[in-house]
Design an enzyme around this catalytic site. Structure first.
Site, PDB file in Angstrom:
ATOM      1  CE1 TYR A 170      -3.905   2.248   0.779  1.00 23.24           C
ATOM      2  CE2 TYR A 170      -2.328   3.380   2.187  1.00 23.24           C
ATOM      3  CZ  TYR A 170      -3.585   3.205   1.607  1.00 23.24           C
ATOM      4  OH  TYR A 170      -4.246   4.589   1.674  1.00 23.24           O
ATOM      5  CE  LYS A 174      -3.695   4.600  -1.862  1.00 26.12           C
ATOM      6  NZ  LYS A 174      -4.841   5.454  -2.456  1.00 26.12           N
TER       7      LYS A 174
HETATM    8  N1  LIG Z   1      -9.339   6.255   5.301  1.00 28.14           N
HETATM    9  C1  LIG Z   1      -8.038   6.503   5.222  1.00 28.14           C
HETATM   10  O1  LIG Z   1      -7.650   6.745   6.606  1.00 28.14           O
HETATM   11  C2  LIG Z   1      -7.231   6.933   4.158  1.00 28.14           C
HETATM   12  C3  LIG Z   1      -6.057   7.451   4.461  1.00 28.14           C
HETATM   13  C4  LIG Z   1      -5.367   7.843   3.305  1.00 28.14           C
HETATM   14  C5  LIG Z   1      -5.662   7.440   1.979  1.00 28.14           C
HETATM   15  N2  LIG Z   1      -6.814   6.786   1.706  1.00 28.14           N
HETATM   16  C6  LIG Z   1      -7.368   6.479   0.509  1.00 28.14           C
HETATM   17  O2  LIG Z   1      -8.408   7.024   0.480  1.00 28.14           O
HETATM   18  C7  LIG Z   1      -9.281   6.421  -0.920  1.00 28.14           C
HETATM   19  C8  LIG Z   1     -10.708   6.135  -0.154  1.00 28.14           C
HETATM   20  O3  LIG Z   1     -10.436   5.495   1.042  1.00 28.14           O
HETATM   21  P1  LIG Z   1     -11.686   5.173   2.191  1.00 28.14           P
HETATM   22  O4  LIG Z   1     -10.956   5.156   3.426  1.00 28.14           O
HETATM   23  O5  LIG Z   1     -12.917   6.134   1.687  1.00 28.14           O
HETATM   24  O6  LIG Z   1     -12.082   3.574   1.795  1.00 28.14           O
HETATM   25  P2  LIG Z   1     -13.304   2.716   1.638  1.00 28.14           P
HETATM   26  O7  LIG Z   1     -12.922   1.310   1.649  1.00 28.14           O
HETATM   27  O8  LIG Z   1     -14.033   3.311   2.671  1.00 28.14           O
HETATM   28  O9  LIG Z   1     -13.792   2.966   0.182  1.00 28.14           O
HETATM   29  C9  LIG Z   1     -13.323   2.936  -0.738  1.00 28.14           C
HETATM   30  C10 LIG Z   1     -14.178   2.551  -1.977  1.00 28.14           C
HETATM   31  O10 LIG Z   1     -13.525   2.250  -3.243  1.00 28.14           O
HETATM   32  C11 LIG Z   1     -14.310   0.951  -3.766  1.00 28.14           C
HETATM   33  N3  LIG Z   1     -13.474   0.239  -4.593  1.00 28.14           N
HETATM   34  C12 LIG Z   1     -12.456  -0.518  -4.389  1.00 28.14           C
HETATM   35  N4  LIG Z   1     -12.044  -1.193  -5.262  1.00 28.14           N
HETATM   36  C13 LIG Z   1     -12.259  -0.653  -6.361  1.00 28.14           C
HETATM   37  C14 LIG Z   1     -12.331  -0.903  -7.595  1.00 28.14           C
HETATM   38  N5  LIG Z   1     -11.296  -1.521  -8.203  1.00 28.14           N
HETATM   39  N6  LIG Z   1     -12.995  -0.110  -8.581  1.00 28.14           N
HETATM   40  C15 LIG Z   1     -13.895   0.653  -8.221  1.00 28.14           C
HETATM   41  N7  LIG Z   1     -14.273   0.986  -6.849  1.00 28.14           N
HETATM   42  C16 LIG Z   1     -13.534   0.365  -5.901  1.00 28.14           C
HETATM   43  C17 LIG Z   1     -15.037   0.218  -2.677  1.00 28.14           C
HETATM   44  O11 LIG Z   1     -16.150  -0.534  -2.967  1.00 28.14           O
HETATM   45  C18 LIG Z   1     -15.362   1.248  -1.793  1.00 28.14           C
HETATM   46  O12 LIG Z   1     -16.621   1.729  -1.901  1.00 28.14           O
HETATM   47  C19 LIG Z   1      -8.476   5.199  -0.802  1.00 28.14           C
HETATM   48  O13 LIG Z   1      -7.708   5.575  -2.079  1.00 28.14           O
HETATM   49  C20 LIG Z   1      -7.486   5.163   0.303  1.00 28.14           C
HETATM   50  O14 LIG Z   1      -6.353   4.397  -0.049  1.00 28.14           O
HETATM   51  C21 LIG Z   1      -7.606   6.501   2.990  1.00 28.14           C
END
Ligand SMILES: NC(=O)c1ccc[n+]([C@@H]2O[C@H](COP(=O)([O-])OP(=O)(O)OC[C@H]3O[C@@H](n4cnc5c(N)ncnc54)[C@H](O)[C@@H]3O)[C@@H](O)[C@H]2O)c1
Length: 251
Positions: A170, A174
């Site tokens: 991961y 990123k």
């Molecule tokens: N939550 C955190 O703490 C955090 C921190 C830094 C970065 N991020 C990044 O933010 C983004 C969103 O994170 P989140 O926490 O809302 O995640 P989450 O898992 O709650 O939501 C992600 C969504 O993406 C969809 N998804 C997954 N794979 C997919 C694919 N192949 N095609 C289309 N849709 C797909 C899932 O169905 C889900 O609805 C991600 O890229 C994550 O890496 C999250």
């Protein structure tokens, strides 16, 4: 007087996206959903894209209930054909694409010495290759019309290694998102297409809450400090997002 006038305006008086069309991947929940609500509140028409069709429909329905023009779309960003269909459906439905939030991502945790190759490949297929393919297809259209804004979701893990999470794949994917964003920004800026990324810290979303390895992370916004606050769904989150988008002239 001018200052008073400025101060009495809300961020939504100053930041409008009326007439714009935004596509958001991974918008079925979490950060993507928050983006969808935020951009919709600012006046954009929204394509809610998610791997999970039901989640995409739920979010689109919530937006419609708020009088935001929205459609739901199922797409898998790991599948190049699915991305082509996603962009052409947005263009068919709304007739334009101004803003693309490439936000879908996955986070699987395992000790580096045990990470299976499939886990590494799946992580990269969605987080980096998938994001690149989204940028490529969206970018081709935006370059043709000479206008577009792409925002990629990276992570604080692009520059730091959170501890004690074991997520080498991961973190590395990123880091790739950040330099991919820089590369595309440099290639496309003089042709009207701006590419930026955001690097959130830990935000309480289903990604964090549903993962035993991540749920204990220190300081997820809204977890420890304000356990009762769903931060990502809050107005505070959206106002911060608007302020950042406006100040950095991202949309
Ligand atoms: N939550 C955190 O703490 C955090 C921190 C830094 C970065 N991020 C990044 O933010 C983004 C969103 O994170 P989140 O926490 O809302 O995640 P989450 O898992 O709650 O939501 C992600 C969504 O993406 C969809 N998804 C997954 N794979 C997919 C694919 N192949 N095609 C289309 N849709 C797909 C899932 O169905 C889900 O609805 C991600 O890229 C994550 O890496 C999250």
């Amino acid at each position: 007087m001018e200052l008073l006038d400025k101060m009495s305006k809300t961020i939504l008086d100053r930041f409008r996206l009326d007439g714009r069309v935004a596509l958001i991947t991974g918008a079925g929940q979490g950060i993507g959903k928050a983006f969808a609500v935020a951009l919709g509140e600012a006046g954009a028409k929204i394509a809610v894209v998610d791997l999970n069709r039901d989640l995409a429909h739920q979010v689109a329905n919530e937006l419609l209930e708020r009088d935001i023009n929205a459609i739901a779309m199922a797409a898998n960003v790991a599948d190049p054909e699915s991305i082509e269909v996603m962009v052409s459906n947005v263009l068919d439905h709304f007739g334009r694409l101004d803003i693309a939030f490439n936000n879908a991502g996955v986070n699987k945790n395992s000790a580096a010495e045990e990470t299976p190759l499939e886990e590494w490949d799946q992580t990269f297929a969605v987080n980096l290759r998938g994001l690149f393919l989204c940028c490529q297809v969206e970018g081709r259209h935006m370059l043709k019309v000479g206008y577009g804004k792409i925002i990629n979701t990276a992570s604080m893990s692009s520059v730091i290694v959170p501890h004690p999470q074991k997520q080498a794949a991961y973190n590395t994917s990123k880091a790739g998102v950040v330099n991919l964003t820089r590369s595309l920004a440099a290639e496309w800026a003089d042709r009207g297409v701006r590419v930026n990324c955001i690097s959130p810290g830990i935000v309480r979303t289903p990604l964090i809450v549903n993962s035993p390895a991540l749920a204990t992370s220190s300081y997820p916004y809204g977890c420890k400090t304000f356990p009762w606050v769903d931060y990502v769904s809050s107005r505070i989150f959206r106002e911060r997002l608007f302020t950042w988008l406006r100040k950095s002239q991202i949309t």
